[in-house]
Design an enzyme around this catalytic site. Structure first.
Site, PDB file in Angstrom:
ATOM      1  N   ASP A 405       0.819  -1.210   0.000  1.00 49.68           N
ATOM      2  CA  ASP A 405       0.000   0.000   0.000  1.00 49.68           C
ATOM      3  C   ASP A 405       0.857   1.266   0.000  1.00 49.68           C
ATOM      4  OD1 ASP A 405      -2.304   1.519   0.065  1.00 49.68           O
ATOM      5  OD2 ASP A 405      -3.070   0.656   1.923  1.00 49.68           O
ATOM      6  N   GLU A 454      -5.444  -1.603  -7.009  1.00 43.04           N
ATOM      7  CA  GLU A 454      -6.473  -0.619  -6.679  1.00 43.04           C
ATOM      8  C   GLU A 454      -6.464   0.424  -7.797  1.00 43.04           C
ATOM      9  OE1 GLU A 454      -8.228   1.683  -2.756  1.00 43.04           O
ATOM     10  OE2 GLU A 454      -6.058   1.622  -3.065  1.00 43.04           O
ATOM     11  N   GLU A 460     -14.105   1.775  -0.203  1.00 43.14           N
ATOM     12  CA  GLU A 460     -13.577   2.471   0.976  1.00 43.14           C
ATOM     13  C   GLU A 460     -14.044   3.926   1.031  1.00 43.14           C
ATOM     14  OE1 GLU A 460      -9.337   2.176   0.672  1.00 43.14           O
ATOM     15  OE2 GLU A 460      -9.169   3.947  -0.582  1.00 43.14           O
TER      16      GLU A 460
END
Length: 651
Positions: A405, A454, A460
């Site tokens: 991430d 992503e 989210e």
């Protein structure tokens, strides 16, 4: 005087063909035509069924200290060849067998550099190549596009190149996009007669591309400069960075150059944008011999639902008991993985040590006992600094993958880092899910252990906005998904229409119906697919869970039945002998589903659809079973923001 002017004009018309070299290439079905012109520069244009879709594209590469490409180039040789291959996917995102058929034009210049053009039935692509020896610096790559009058764009506008690339697609007339406005890829252009989705693939050792406006019908491209000095961000030094010094070039190349493929998916039928495999076809072939260990599947995910579990005799949170609960849920529902997201490590930078409240070794052991494997979330920065040791340790612990991430960049160094991570993870037989990432750019074919990206505005966002709207949800399959799989993270069980949607970071709800969420499991491509809701909520919605877990995450065949960008989509996908249909809509509508793609025989179709009161209460749904065959036609009736899903199995 008039005679002199006339003579000069005649000279111009006589001389022009000598210095202008022109080439025409048609797609295998002869509907797309590419015309290339080499004169002072290299330019090309494309037409579809006789209608111009890109009026002019001017291309080239500007080097710092050696001869540029595309400027005063002289072609010494050209070849045109029709090529037909079959590609078998290492991990089948859309189709397990891909017919790779195209017509290729190769232009070889007098200095032995090459430009490849490929024309497919669903688009065109080009790249530069050479066999230079030595080191060079690329100052810029040129690609100036001019579109027909009236062209608009669905423009994922960025504020900075330091970005997660999770954008809303803004519908803008091309002339209104200023020189200061730029976007990440993919981007869609609508000429009125056709749509063009532009992106890139086979991105290696090169920075990612952005597109900017010019306040007219043209666009240019821009790139992040090569970073020379980077310091940790003052507020969030573990994950964010500040680039304090940049070079006057975008890339350093040692030896031969192969630029990414510049890919234009072109069609007057929106369905083709979703069916296209061009970004996979043009990617580099698989680099690992054995991919049998790669096991796609679903994931019970914690971060979205903030570990909100109920009906237990322990405090929920970042502790061993909570994650055993997730593992139990996954095991009971044949869900392959659980992710330990942020919080399992001692700190976000000390990622070889455990949070003292989480016995990760015990969780790994317990998961294996229950038939559930673990994937670990990590920040990119500490991983990049100690990659081999960290990944080797995770492998030895017995985990099956990493979710990396907060990359937030796509300069040359970062692009190279993605590949290093993919390669090293393949060496240790670990899956990779790139979060906080740029769009897929071909790496998933070369390293099929890269199972998701992503780079999309997904679920989210429900924690802080209503941006993941039904209209957005039926836009992204036609644009973002053209580049590759999307880690949208569907599966919300708290659902509401916009008029009664509430924003809550720890108790989020989706915009749109429950059936809209379920349909995402068929519509959205994601070999590693999340189930974002709390296990406690899923236990209360067991009927829905039972339906979702029957839907595969990889596919043998894909056919788009209906599609209009930003309005609706209906996709049929086959896995083995079963078919799965997912339909989603922005507004209330009914789509006719023709089942003629089925083989002969009788089938049972189980349908999950909007309930009779779903227009008022978004969580209302209905499950029904009917008998069908290839002659059947059924109606997929959906409320505003609704969905419809079918599982079709042989009787």
């Amino acid at each position: 005087m008039k005679k002199r002017i006339l003579a000069l004009l005649l000279l111009i018309f006589v001389v022009k063909p000598i210095f202008s070299q022109e080439y025409e290439v048609k797609s295998p079905n002869e509907e797309l035509t590419l015309n290339v012109n080499v004169a002072r520069g290299i330019s090309w244009y494309v037409s579809l069924k006789g209608e111009i879709v890109i009026e002019k594209a001017e291309i080239g590469i500007d080097f710092l200290s050696v001869k540029d490409y595309g400027f005063n180039s002289k072609i010494k040789k050209h070849t045109i060849e029709k090529i037909s291959n079959i590609i078998y996917s290492g991990v089948s995102h859309k189709d397990s067998k891909i017919n790779d058929v195209y017509v290729e034009l190769i232009l070889t210049t007098k200095d032995n550099s090459k430009i490849k053009f490929r024309v497919y039935n669903d688009g065109v692509a080009y790249q530069f190549l050479d066999k230079f020896k030595g080191k060079r610096k690329i100052v810029n790559e040129q690609m100036s596009l001019t579109f027909p009058k009236g062209t608009s764009s669905l423009f994922p506008q960025e504020e900075s190149m330091y970005s997660h690339n999770e954008r809303t697609y803004l519908n803008k007339p091309l002339e209104t996009i200023s020189k200061n406005d730029f976007c990440s890829l993919p981007v869609l252009f609508n000429t009125g007669n056709a749509k063009v989705v532009f992106t890139e693939t086979a991105l290696h050792n090169y920075p990612g591309m952005f597109v900017k406006g010019n306040n007219n019908l043209s666009t240019d491209v821009v790139f992040p400069k090569y970073p020379l000095k980077i310091i940790p961000d003052k507020e969030m030094p573990d994950r964010n960075q500040t680039i304090t010094e940049k070079a006057n070039y975008i890339a350093v190349i040692s030896g031969s150059l192969t630029t990414p493929w510049r890919v234009f998916v072109i069609s007057d039928d929106d369905r083709i944008l979703v069916e296209s495999n061009l970004t996979y076809q043009l990617a580099k072939p698989q680099a690992i011999e054995n991919s049998k260990w790669i096991k796609p599947g679903k994931v019970a995910w914690d971060w979205y639902n903030a570990n909100n579990i109920t009906g237990v005799d322990f405090k929920s949170g970042l502790n061993t008991a909570t994650y055993k609960y997730y593992i139990d849920f996954a095991s009971e529902n044949n869900i392959e993985y659980v992710i330990l997201d942020e919080g399992w490590t001692k700190s976000t930078t000390e990622i070889l040590e455990f949070n003292p409240d989480m016995d990760v070794a015990e969780l790994i052991r317990y998961g294996k006992e229950k038939g559930v494997e673990l994937i670990l979330w990590v920040l990119w920065k500490p991983l990049d600094e100690n990659m081999h040791t960290i990944l080797e340790t995770y492998k030895n612990w017995g985990v099956k993958g990493v979710k990396v991430d907060f990359m937030q960049r796509n300069d040359q160094y970062m692009v190279e880092s993605y590949e290093r991570i993919a390669k090293k993870c393949a060496e240790f037989e670990l899956l990779v899910d790139f979060h906080g990432s740029f769009k897929p750019s071909g790496l998933r074919r070369m390293y099929p252990n890269v199972v998701n990206y992503e780079g999309v505005k997904g679920s989210e966002n429900n924690k802080w906005s209503a941006d993941a709207s039904p209209k957005h949800n039926v836009t992204i399959p036609f644009i973002r998904m053209v580049a590759g799989p999307m880690d949208y993270t569907p599966g919300a069980m708290s659902n509401a229409h916009l008029e009664n949607h509430l924003i809550s970071f720890e108790r989020p709800m989706s915009v749109g119906t429950r059936a809209h969420q379920v349909a995402m499991y068929v519509v959205y491509e994601a070999p590693l697919q999340m189930m974002c809701e709390s296990p406690s909520r899923y236990y209360k919605e067991q009927e829905t869970v039972d339906f979702i877990v029957k839907i595969p995450t990889t596919w043998d065949e894909t056919e788009v039945l209906h599609g209009a960008v930003g309005d609706y989509i209906a996709v049929a996908r086959r896995k083995n002998s079963s078919w799965f249909i997912g339909a989603m809509t922005d507004k209330s509508r009914e789509l006719d589903i023709d089942l003629s793609f089925l083989d002969k025989g009788e089938y049972i179709m189980k349908v999950y659809k909007d309930g009779i009161n779903a227009n008022r209460f978004a969580e209302d749904y209905l499950i029904e079973e009917i008998e069908v065959n290839r002659n059947s036609k059924v109606a997929a009736k959906m409320v505003s923001g609704g969905g419809w899903t079918a599982i079709i199995s042989k009787k």
